[in-house]
Design an enzyme around this catalytic site. Structure first.
Site, PDB file in Angstrom:
ATOM      1  N   CYS A 105     -47.296  16.933 -24.115  1.00  0.00           N
ATOM      2  CA  CYS A 105     -46.809  15.628 -23.571  1.00  0.00           C
ATOM      3  C   CYS A 105     -47.181  14.383 -24.976  1.00  0.00           C
ATOM      4  CB  CYS A 105     -47.782  14.945 -22.475  1.00  0.00           C
ATOM      5  SG  CYS A 105     -48.414  13.454 -22.332  1.00  0.00           S
ATOM      6  N   CYS A 160     -40.904  11.360 -23.343  1.00  0.00           N
ATOM      7  CA  CYS A 160     -41.298  10.963 -22.418  1.00  0.00           C
ATOM      8  C   CYS A 160     -41.260  13.062 -22.059  1.00  0.00           C
ATOM      9  CB  CYS A 160     -41.336  10.508 -20.911  1.00  0.00           C
ATOM     10  SG  CYS A 160     -42.100  11.388 -19.761  1.00  0.00           S
TER      11      CYS A 160
HETATM   12  N1  DGL Z   1     -45.910  10.993 -22.073  1.00  0.00           N
HETATM   13  C1  DGL Z   1     -45.113  11.652 -21.149  1.00  0.00           C
HETATM   14  C2  DGL Z   1     -45.544  12.860 -21.508  1.00  0.00           C
HETATM   15  O1  DGL Z   1     -44.915  13.351 -22.254  1.00  0.00           O
HETATM   16  C3  DGL Z   1     -46.085  10.913 -19.673  1.00  0.00           C
HETATM   17  C4  DGL Z   1     -47.401  11.302 -19.487  1.00  0.00           C
HETATM   18  C5  DGL Z   1     -47.598  10.450 -18.052  1.00  0.00           C
HETATM   19  O2  DGL Z   1     -47.863   9.382 -17.870  1.00  0.00           O
HETATM   20  O3  DGL Z   1     -49.153  11.247 -17.176  1.00  0.00           O
HETATM   21  O4  DGL Z   1     -45.486  13.633 -20.216  1.00  0.00           O
END
Ligand code: DGL
Length: 233
Positions: free
Chosen positions: A171, A70
């Site tokens: 992201c 994440c």
């Molecule tokens: N996939 C995550 C990231 O890379 C989380 C995004 C989210 O839940 O807002 O930031």
């Protein structure tokens, strides 16, 4: 090797997919915190509490290493978690400094969640000029598989009057919509997928293939997304 990965939802599956591509023979334990998704608008305290709970879950699976799949948690909590976690922990951004040192980009566009952009982590990673754009609407739309709206909303986020030679999918949800992004930018722009870079560079001790997926909230859309994303299963 037993590898634990986590994210707010299906985004981290893009990281898992890259791991399966480069290191198929490992035991993977994935936690998608769909109950608390999106992470991009949460406070650092909330993100810390969610992460600790997930890390405890991954400990219960006896993982040898943990990968923060994440961007938001990586950008805001990696330094803290690294000190507290009992097994080696990598962030999806761990190899980016090295990667950018090797490349000769002049101007990089970073698309990411609000919390990641607010951390300005990419100002430290990208040595040359960086344009940071927060895209708060994307993750909920990707999770609900609303591709039509994703396409519309991307026009709000991708600058049309600025030239850039590289674009970071800051992201881990964004590799899912890579094609849509590519349709809106110059064909020569290098697209940077953080999970792909980490998976390619990390070393693992191979054992046998096993994939264990856990989500804190299940929906029909989620099941569809899982099958679409995990192409290397
Ligand atoms: N996939 C995550 C990231 O890379 C989380 C995004 C989210 O839940 O807002 O930031």
């Amino acid at each position: 090797m037993r590898i634990g990965l986590f994210d707010s939802g299906v985004g981290g599956l893009t990281v898992l997919n890259s791991f399966l591509k480069y290191h198929p023979n490992n035991e993977y334990f994935y936690y998608g915190d769909t109950l608390n998704m999106p992470y991009g608008d949460k406070s650092i305290q909330e993100l810390y509490e969610y992460s600790k709970k997930i890390i405890d879950y991954l400990y219960s699976k006896n993982v040898d290493i943990i990968v923060i799949a994440c961007g938001t948690v990586s950008a805001n909590l990696y330094d803290i978690l690294k000190k507290e976690v009992k097994v080696p922990i990598y962030s999806v951004m761990s190899e980016l400094n090295n990667y950018f040192k090797e490349q000769k980009f002049n101007k990089t566009l970073v698309l990411a969640t609000t919390k990641t952009i607010d951390s300005h982590v990419f100002k430290k990673i990208v040595e040359k000029e960086v344009i940071e754009v927060a895209c708060p609407k994307l993750v909920p739309l990707i999770e609900s598989n609303n591709i039509e709206m994703v396409d519309k909303v991307l026009d709000e986020y991708i600058p049309q009057n600025i030239d850039f030679d590289s674009l970071v999918l800051g992201c881990t949800h964004y590799p899912i919509i890579k094609e849509l992004i590519m349709n809106k930018i110059n064909k020569n722009v290098k697209i940077i997928d953080m999970g792909e870079i980490l998976a390619k560079r990390i070393k693992t001790q191979d054992s046998f293939k096993k994939v264990d997926l856990y989500f804190s909230k299940r929906t029909e859309e989620l099941n569809k997304n899982v099958n679409n994303i995990l192409k290397n299963m």
